[in-house]
Design a protein around this motif. Structure first.
Motif, PDB file in Angstrom:
ATOM      1  N   LYS A 114       0.818  -1.218   0.000  1.00 43.20           N
ATOM      2  CA  LYS A 114       0.000   0.000   0.000  1.00 43.20           C
ATOM      3  C   LYS A 114       0.854   1.271   0.000  1.00 43.20           C
ATOM      4  O   LYS A 114       0.332   2.358  -0.219  1.00 43.20           O
ATOM      5  CB  LYS A 114      -0.922   0.013   1.214  1.00 43.20           C
ATOM      6  CG  LYS A 114      -1.870  -1.168   1.244  1.00 43.20           C
ATOM      7  CD  LYS A 114      -3.268  -0.692   1.182  1.00 43.20           C
ATOM      8  CE  LYS A 114      -4.221  -1.854   1.359  1.00 43.20           C
ATOM      9  NZ  LYS A 114      -4.913  -2.174   0.150  1.00 43.20           N
ATOM     10  N   LEU A 115       2.144   1.143   0.257  1.00 41.94           N
ATOM     11  CA  LEU A 115       3.012   2.321   0.255  1.00 41.94           C
ATOM     12  C   LEU A 115       3.273   2.761  -1.179  1.00 41.94           C
ATOM     13  O   LEU A 115       3.551   1.930  -2.050  1.00 41.94           O
ATOM     14  CB  LEU A 115       4.338   2.014   0.960  1.00 41.94           C
ATOM     15  CG  LEU A 115       4.234   1.666   2.442  1.00 41.94           C
ATOM     16  CD1 LEU A 115       5.605   1.329   2.996  1.00 41.94           C
ATOM     17  CD2 LEU A 115       3.587   2.779   3.242  1.00 41.94           C
ATOM     18  N   PRO A 116       3.191   4.058  -1.451  1.00 41.83           N
ATOM     19  CA  PRO A 116       3.405   4.536  -2.818  1.00 41.83           C
ATOM     20  C   PRO A 116       4.840   4.292  -3.277  1.00 41.83           C
ATOM     21  O   PRO A 116       5.786   4.491  -2.517  1.00 41.83           O
ATOM     22  CB  PRO A 116       3.103   6.028  -2.744  1.00 41.83           C
ATOM     23  CG  PRO A 116       2.829   6.347  -1.338  1.00 41.83           C
ATOM     24  CD  PRO A 116       2.869   5.110  -0.530  1.00 41.83           C
ATOM     25  N   LYS A 117       4.974   3.857  -4.495  1.00 40.60           N
ATOM     26  CA  LYS A 117       6.295   3.551  -5.050  1.00 40.60           C
ATOM     27  C   LYS A 117       7.002   4.808  -5.554  1.00 40.60           C
ATOM     28  O   LYS A 117       8.194   4.796  -5.782  1.00 40.60           O
ATOM     29  CB  LYS A 117       6.170   2.554  -6.216  1.00 40.60           C
ATOM     30  CG  LYS A 117       5.385   1.295  -5.900  1.00 40.60           C
ATOM     31  CD  LYS A 117       6.087   0.414  -4.894  1.00 40.60           C
ATOM     32  CE  LYS A 117       5.376  -0.900  -4.688  1.00 40.60           C
ATOM     33  NZ  LYS A 117       4.491  -0.939  -3.548  1.00 40.60           N
ATOM     34  N   ASP A 118       6.234   5.886  -5.743  1.00 37.61           N
ATOM     35  CA  ASP A 118       6.814   7.102  -6.309  1.00 37.61           C
ATOM     36  C   ASP A 118       7.344   8.069  -5.251  1.00 37.61           C
ATOM     37  O   ASP A 118       7.765   9.178  -5.555  1.00 37.61           O
ATOM     38  CB  ASP A 118       5.803   7.815  -7.202  1.00 37.61           C
ATOM     39  CG  ASP A 118       4.553   8.255  -6.435  1.00 37.61           C
ATOM     40  OD1 ASP A 118       4.483   8.049  -5.203  1.00 37.61           O
ATOM     41  OD2 ASP A 118       3.647   8.814  -7.082  1.00 37.61           O
ATOM     42  N   GLY A 119       7.319   7.676  -3.969  1.00 33.38           N
ATOM     43  CA  GLY A 119       7.874   8.506  -2.908  1.00 33.38           C
ATOM     44  C   GLY A 119       6.948   9.593  -2.396  1.00 33.38           C
ATOM     45  O   GLY A 119       7.374  10.440  -1.619  1.00 33.38           O
ATOM     46  N   THR A 120       5.681   9.573  -2.821  1.00 25.61           N
ATOM     47  CA  THR A 120       4.751  10.584  -2.328  1.00 25.61           C
ATOM     48  C   THR A 120       4.422  10.334  -0.861  1.00 25.61           C
ATOM     49  O   THR A 120       4.575   9.225  -0.345  1.00 25.61           O
ATOM     50  CB  THR A 120       3.441  10.593  -3.149  1.00 25.61           C
ATOM     51  OG1 THR A 120       2.858   9.296  -3.098  1.00 25.61           O
ATOM     52  CG2 THR A 120       3.701  10.983  -4.586  1.00 25.61           C
ATOM     53  N   THR A 121       3.957  11.360  -0.218  1.00 21.80           N
ATOM     54  CA  THR A 121       3.591  11.282   1.194  1.00 21.80           C
ATOM     55  C   THR A 121       2.333  10.445   1.353  1.00 21.80           C
ATOM     56  O   THR A 121       1.403  10.525   0.555  1.00 21.80           O
ATOM     57  CB  THR A 121       3.348  12.695   1.752  1.00 21.80           C
ATOM     58  OG1 THR A 121       4.528  13.466   1.562  1.00 21.80           O
ATOM     59  CG2 THR A 121       3.000  12.647   3.234  1.00 21.80           C
ATOM     60  N   VAL A 122       2.320   9.630   2.410  1.00 20.43           N
ATOM     61  CA  VAL A 122       1.165   8.775   2.669  1.00 20.43           C
ATOM     62  C   VAL A 122       0.845   8.820   4.163  1.00 20.43           C
ATOM     63  O   VAL A 122       1.747   8.943   4.999  1.00 20.43           O
ATOM     64  CB  VAL A 122       1.426   7.317   2.203  1.00 20.43           C
ATOM     65  CG1 VAL A 122       2.562   6.685   2.990  1.00 20.43           C
ATOM     66  CG2 VAL A 122       0.183   6.468   2.316  1.00 20.43           C
ATOM     67  N   GLU A 123      -0.420   8.743   4.496  1.00 20.85           N
ATOM     68  CA  GLU A 123      -0.859   8.687   5.892  1.00 20.85           C
ATOM     69  C   GLU A 123      -0.690   7.248   6.366  1.00 20.85           C
ATOM     70  O   GLU A 123      -1.390   6.340   5.896  1.00 20.85           O
ATOM     71  CB  GLU A 123      -2.319   9.132   6.006  1.00 20.85           C
ATOM     72  CG  GLU A 123      -2.895   9.021   7.406  1.00 20.85           C
ATOM     73  CD  GLU A 123      -2.205   9.925   8.411  1.00 20.85           C
ATOM     74  OE1 GLU A 123      -1.952   9.448   9.532  1.00 20.85           O
ATOM     75  OE2 GLU A 123      -1.918  11.082   8.090  1.00 20.85           O
ATOM     76  N   LEU A 124       0.240   7.012   7.286  1.00 22.93           N
ATOM     77  CA  LEU A 124       0.541   5.657   7.749  1.00 22.93           C
ATOM     78  C   LEU A 124      -0.440   5.141   8.794  1.00 22.93           C
ATOM     79  O   LEU A 124      -0.626   3.936   8.920  1.00 22.93           O
ATOM     80  CB  LEU A 124       1.965   5.585   8.312  1.00 22.93           C
ATOM     81  CG  LEU A 124       3.093   5.720   7.313  1.00 22.93           C
ATOM     82  CD1 LEU A 124       4.432   5.703   8.035  1.00 22.93           C
ATOM     83  CD2 LEU A 124       3.031   4.626   6.278  1.00 22.93           C
ATOM     84  N   GLN A 125      -1.059   6.032   9.548  1.00 17.94           N
ATOM     85  CA  GLN A 125      -1.898   5.585  10.654  1.00 17.94           C
ATOM     86  C   GLN A 125      -2.994   4.614  10.222  1.00 17.94           C
ATOM     87  O   GLN A 125      -3.136   3.562  10.842  1.00 17.94           O
ATOM     88  CB  GLN A 125      -2.491   6.764  11.406  1.00 17.94           C
ATOM     89  CG  GLN A 125      -3.240   6.333  12.653  1.00 17.94           C
ATOM     90  CD  GLN A 125      -3.717   7.518  13.474  1.00 17.94           C
ATOM     91  OE1 GLN A 125      -3.749   8.640  13.003  1.00 17.94           O
ATOM     92  NE2 GLN A 125      -4.094   7.254  14.706  1.00 17.94           N
ATOM     93  N   PRO A 126      -3.769   4.884   9.178  1.00 17.53           N
ATOM     94  CA  PRO A 126      -4.797   3.910   8.790  1.00 17.53           C
ATOM     95  C   PRO A 126      -4.205   2.566   8.352  1.00 17.53           C
ATOM     96  O   PRO A 126      -4.769   1.511   8.642  1.00 17.53           O
ATOM     97  CB  PRO A 126      -5.529   4.590   7.623  1.00 17.53           C
ATOM     98  CG  PRO A 126      -5.246   6.033   7.783  1.00 17.53           C
ATOM     99  CD  PRO A 126      -3.881   6.125   8.407  1.00 17.53           C
ATOM    100  N   LEU A 127      -3.061   2.606   7.671  1.00 16.27           N
ATOM    101  CA  LEU A 127      -2.424   1.359   7.227  1.00 16.27           C
ATOM    102  C   LEU A 127      -1.913   0.546   8.424  1.00 16.27           C
ATOM    103  O   LEU A 127      -2.066  -0.672   8.467  1.00 16.27           O
ATOM    104  CB  LEU A 127      -1.276   1.663   6.261  1.00 16.27           C
ATOM    105  CG  LEU A 127      -1.653   2.398   4.976  1.00 16.27           C
ATOM    106  CD1 LEU A 127      -0.406   2.706   4.157  1.00 16.27           C
ATOM    107  CD2 LEU A 127      -2.653   1.592   4.170  1.00 16.27           C
TER     108      LEU A 127
END
Length: 168
Positions: A114-127
């Motif tokens: 689920k982590l973006p491969k392009d290095g964009t910011t992602v909200e980790l808390q829900p994951l």
């Protein structure tokens, strides 16, 4: 005299970390305003304290700060309540349950996918919430999460509120 010690450890986690850096994995603190207290982060000590049927006196120290999160159980209480909580949880720590880490491996793989491969910011808390919930269901309750279910049934805030409501 230790008059600054109690307020520091109650309000500032980094102060406790600094004390462990200065005095090692286990140390005793003596102050004029409280009984001598032993602090430890040594894994063998933590394991002994949390798995043995003793009256360690953890309740007065842990309950005020951890009751909201953990409730009244083996992590926060002494005596009969602690023993009862351990009896309920003991089957979760059976070797057969801990030996099969395929569920944890699958959940970590799902998390990483689920982590973006392009290095964009992602909200980790829900994951992280989904991973924690699925592994907890398996290890604590023996419920295998549906491999197709990768969406949390509620937000982390809703879960915490519901969990808190269930405790009381």
């Amino acid at each position: 005299m230790g008059l600054d010690f109690q307020p520091a450890i109650q309000n500032d986690t980094s102060s406790i970390y600094d004390l462990f850096q200065r005095y090692g994995n286990s140390f005793q603190a003596n102050t004029l305003v409280s009984k001598p207290t032993i602090f430890t982060i040594a894994p063998e000590n933590v394991k002994l304290i949390n798995t043995r049927d003793h009256e360690w006196g953890i309740q007065p120290h842990r309950l005020p700060g951890m009751e909201y999160l953990c409730g009244r159980g083996f992590l926060t209480m002494d005596g009969d309540i602690s023993r009862h909580s351990w009896r309920l949880l003991k089957p979760s720590f059976a070797k057969s349950n801990l030996a099969n880490m395929s569920v944890l491996s699958r959940e970590v793989d799902n998390f990483l996918e689920k982590l973006p491969k392009d290095g964009t910011t992602v909200e980790l808390q829900p994951l992280l919430y989904i991973m924690f919930l699925n592994t907890s269901l398996h290890f604590l309750l023996g419920i295998s999460p549906d491999e197709e279910l990768h969406e949390a049934p509620c937000t982390p805030e809703e879960f915490v509120k519901s969990f808190h409501d269930a405790l009381f």
